[in-house]
Scaffold this motif. Structure first.
Motif, mmCIF file in Angstrom:
data_model
loop_
_atom_site.group_PDB
_atom_site.id
_atom_site.type_symbol
_atom_site.label_atom_id
_atom_site.label_comp_id
_atom_site.label_asym_id
_atom_site.label_seq_id
_atom_site.Cartn_x
_atom_site.Cartn_y
_atom_site.Cartn_z
ATOM 1 N N ASP A 169 -47.270 57.124 -42.511
ATOM 2 C CA ASP A 169 -46.819 56.927 -41.138
ATOM 3 C C ASP A 169 -46.008 55.649 -40.945
ATOM 4 O OD1 ASP A 169 -48.957 55.249 -41.616
ATOM 5 O OD2 ASP A 169 -49.764 55.412 -39.581
ATOM 6 N N VAL A 170 -45.765 54.904 -42.010
ATOM 7 C CA VAL A 170 -45.106 53.601 -41.926
ATOM 8 C C VAL A 170 -43.625 53.743 -42.220
ATOM 9 C CG1 VAL A 170 -45.012 51.268 -42.884
ATOM 10 C CG2 VAL A 170 -47.213 52.396 -42.555
ATOM 11 N N GLY A 171 -42.786 53.111 -41.386
ATOM 12 C CA GLY A 171 -41.351 53.111 -41.611
ATOM 13 C C GLY A 171 -40.921 51.921 -42.449
ATOM 14 N N LEU A 172 -39.814 52.084 -43.145
ATOM 15 C CA LEU A 172 -39.284 51.003 -43.989
ATOM 16 C C LEU A 172 -37.765 51.112 -44.039
ATOM 17 C CD1 LEU A 172 -39.697 48.647 -46.034
ATOM 18 C CD2 LEU A 172 -39.788 50.409 -47.831
ATOM 19 N N SER A 173 -37.103 50.019 -43.715
ATOM 20 C CA SER A 173 -35.649 49.971 -43.842
ATOM 21 C C SER A 173 -35.230 48.610 -44.368
ATOM 22 C CB SER A 173 -34.963 50.268 -42.501
ATOM 23 O OG SER A 173 -35.353 49.321 -41.521
ATOM 24 N N VAL A 174 -34.000 48.551 -44.830
ATOM 25 C CA VAL A 174 -33.408 47.338 -45.397
ATOM 26 C C VAL A 174 -32.089 47.084 -44.692
ATOM 27 C CG1 VAL A 174 -32.335 46.350 -47.469
ATOM 28 C CG2 VAL A 174 -34.491 47.593 -47.665
ATOM 29 N N ALA A 175 -31.808 45.822 -44.397
ATOM 30 C CA ALA A 175 -30.491 45.424 -43.895
ATOM 31 C C ALA A 175 -29.978 44.280 -44.762
ATOM 32 C CB ALA A 175 -30.562 44.994 -42.436
ATOM 33 N N PHE A 176 -28.904 44.549 -45.487
ATOM 34 C CA PHE A 176 -28.183 43.482 -46.179
ATOM 35 C C PHE A 176 -27.031 43.082 -45.261
ATOM 36 C CE2 PHE A 176 -29.887 45.578 -50.141
ATOM 37 C CZ PHE A 176 -30.833 44.594 -50.358
ATOM 38 N N VAL A 177 -27.146 41.911 -44.663
ATOM 39 C CA VAL A 177 -26.216 41.526 -43.611
ATOM 40 C C VAL A 177 -25.130 40.605 -44.141
ATOM 41 C CG1 VAL A 177 -27.840 41.891 -41.727
ATOM 42 C CG2 VAL A 177 -27.773 39.668 -42.851
ATOM 43 N N ASP A 178 -23.989 40.703 -43.522
ATOM 44 C CA ASP A 178 -22.788 39.957 -43.880
ATOM 45 C C ASP A 178 -22.598 38.825 -42.872
ATOM 46 O OD1 ASP A 178 -20.459 39.382 -45.271
ATOM 47 O OD2 ASP A 178 -19.424 41.244 -44.712
ATOM 48 N N GLY A 179 -21.751 37.868 -43.216
ATOM 49 C CA GLY A 179 -21.338 36.860 -42.250
ATOM 50 C C GLY A 179 -22.393 35.831 -41.895
ATOM 51 N N GLU A 180 -23.431 35.673 -42.702
ATOM 52 C CA GLU A 180 -24.416 34.619 -42.404
ATOM 53 C C GLU A 180 -23.775 33.248 -42.504
ATOM 54 O OE1 GLU A 180 -27.645 31.664 -43.057
ATOM 55 O OE2 GLU A 180 -25.979 32.169 -44.393
ATOM 56 N N GLU A 181 -22.883 33.083 -43.482
ATOM 57 C CA GLU A 181 -22.274 31.773 -43.699
ATOM 58 C C GLU A 181 -21.254 31.402 -42.622
ATOM 59 O OE1 GLU A 181 -23.733 30.043 -45.661
ATOM 60 O OE2 GLU A 181 -24.424 31.178 -47.404
ATOM 61 N N THR A 182 -20.897 32.353 -41.785
ATOM 62 C CA THR A 182 -19.977 32.075 -40.680
ATOM 63 C C THR A 182 -20.695 32.065 -39.332
ATOM 64 O OG1 THR A 182 -19.371 34.429 -40.633
ATOM 65 C CG2 THR A 182 -17.923 32.946 -41.864
ATOM 66 N N GLY A 183 -22.014 31.857 -39.358
ATOM 67 C CA GLY A 183 -22.764 31.769 -38.111
ATOM 68 C C GLY A 183 -23.749 32.892 -37.886
ATOM 69 N N ALA A 184 -24.231 33.522 -38.971
ATOM 70 C CA ALA A 184 -25.195 34.623 -38.871
ATOM 71 C C ALA A 184 -24.683 35.738 -37.963
ATOM 72 C CB ALA A 184 -26.557 34.110 -38.388
ATOM 73 N N LEU A 185 -23.415 36.101 -38.145
ATOM 74 C CA LEU A 185 -22.795 37.090 -37.261
ATOM 75 C C LEU A 185 -23.259 38.512 -37.562
ATOM 76 C CD1 LEU A 185 -19.151 35.695 -37.076
ATOM 77 C CD2 LEU A 185 -21.091 35.259 -35.560
ATOM 78 N N GLY A 186 -23.523 38.808 -38.831
ATOM 79 C CA GLY A 186 -23.975 40.153 -39.165
ATOM 80 C C GLY A 186 -25.343 40.455 -38.598
#
Length: 418
Positions: free
Chosen positions: A272-289
């Motif tokens: 019953d547990v959900g799991l997802s991943v987010a590899f985000v872009d633009g952290e070095e420009t102000g955590a924009l992703g």
């Protein structure tokens, strides 16, 4: 509630954590084809495609989301600088002796030569002005009419490098270079002799680009089930011409940890547990992703528990943890996981994407465990400690498993709302 058999089940999952797999991930992400992974570059796009394949390989449904990134600093040619003490010309090394300050205008790739002077003391016309240590850059501009540019003293790191930043002040009206502190002091002393000169270029422009997050859904939560979101930024500050900046610890190591933890949890969590991943872009420009993604989650009223990893390169005495949003329950589970795995924790700060998720009201913890060679050519794969990645990955796996196994304890006793 946990039972006597459940810790044994958790230990079986923890035994699956592979340092070798994470070392290979870091080595790949720090490789030449990905060019330091700056947002909006071909290297960043190549890394994104590779990460999508890794997520698909562990059974994730993968999507990407784009977002605009404005005015990214781009050093488009190798800067040149030298100074002359009146007798000898001293050629300087970009990245060690000097770097291009984020406040610099683009003055092209051809050096401009002129005598050295001291801001606030000498006639600025036609001179490169050394900004005294006690003078703010904004004040130096008041003494710089007609100057060729400004030279600001700046400390280098333990490896002797200037660290590269992509988020900072907007460009002013002059070329501005950062100069290693000891060299800056030497130049100030040389100004008194009257014959010292400086020659330098400042090829830096601002470019508008498109960033892109990579999302992988591995499991979908039932209506009352816990939903876990593991995040890490995959972008780096990128290579400069003649200056390779591989971004191994920051944040290839965090990405490697999340990849490995997701692989293990995908097969080891209750149904019953959900799991997802987010590899985000633009952290070095102000955590924009992460700001973009957090806004999407708020708009759809999704409320996952967020675990963000930024830097798993060199654990010293303890891993840093910063909690945000209604995270008291999640933080308590993280503490249980740390005790189970034997990893000491200390209170933050972890100034990364976790703050963007917390800002929209999500229960969030950010985890950091050191970055050797931060934002410099010294951030290489060989300096990332496999045992540190294993320790952080075990912490993430245990936290996810305990959160799913004892969801009743995730509600705070002091009034948090999820």
């Amino acid at each position: 509630m946990t039972t006597g058999s459940e810790p044994a089940a958790l230990d079986r999952l923890l035994a699956e954590v592979s340092g070798e797999r994470m070392v290979a991930t870091v080595a790949t992400l720090a490789g030449d084809p990905f060019e330091g992974r700056r947002v909006g570059t071909p290297g960043g796009a190549a890394a994104r495609a590779w990460l999508a394949r890794q997520l698909e390989g562990i059974g994730a449904t993968v999507t990407t989301e784009t977002f605009p990134v404005r005015a990214v600093p781009d050093v488009y040619a190798a800067p040149i600088a030298e100074w002359n003490d009146g007798d000898i010309a001293h050629r300087l090394t970009f990245g060690r002796d000097f770097s291009v300050h984020l406040a610099s205008v683009d003055a092209g790739d051809q050096p401009k030569r002129g005598p050295l002077g001291l801001a606030g003391a000498d006639d600025p016309t036609g001179r490169w002005l050394l900004v005294p240590a006690a003078m703010a850059l904004a004040d130096a501009y008041e003494h710089a009419a007609g100057a060729l540019g400004l030279l600001v003293g700046r400390a280098v790191d333990g490896d002797g490098w200037h660290f590269t930043m992509l988020a900072g002040p907007n460009p002013g009206r002059l070329p501005v270079l950062s100069v290693a502190t000891e060299l800056h002091e030497r130049l100030v002393a040389a100004v008194g002799g009257g014959a010292a000169s400086w020659s330098a270029s400042s090829p830096i422009r601002r470019v508008d680009v498109t960033g892109a997050n990579v999302h992988g859904r591995l499991r979908t939560a039932t209506p009352r089930g816990v939903d876990l979101l593991l995040t890490a930024h995959y972008d780096g500050v990128g290579h400069h011409p003649g200056l390779r900046q591989p971004a191994a610890a920051d944040n290839g190591s965090g990405v490697a940890v999340v990849c490995e933890a997701a692989r293990i949890l995908a097969a080891g969590l209750p149904s019953d547990v959900g799991l997802s991943v987010a590899f985000v872009d633009g952290e070095e420009t102000g955590a924009l992703g992460s700001a973009h993604h957090a806004g999407q989650l708020r708009a759809t009223d999704d409320q996952p528990l967020v675990i963000n990893v930024d830097g798993a390169g060199c654990l010293h005495e303890a891993a840093a943890v910063e909690a945000g949003g209604p995270a008291h329950g999640l933080l308590a589970v993280l503490d249980r996981a740390a005790r189970h795995t034997g990893l000491p924790l200390t209170a933050g700060p972890v100034a990364s994407d976790n703050r963007r998720y917390a800002a929209v009201g999500l229960a969030t913890v950010g985890i950091g465990a050191g970055m050797a060679g931060y934002h410099s050519p010294a951030d290489t794969a060989d300096r990332v400690e496999p045992e540190t990645m294993v320790a952080i990955c075990r912490l993430v796996v245990a936290t996810g498993w305990l959160a799913a196994s004892d969801a009743t304890k995730l509600s705070s006793l002091i009034g948090d709302r999820r």
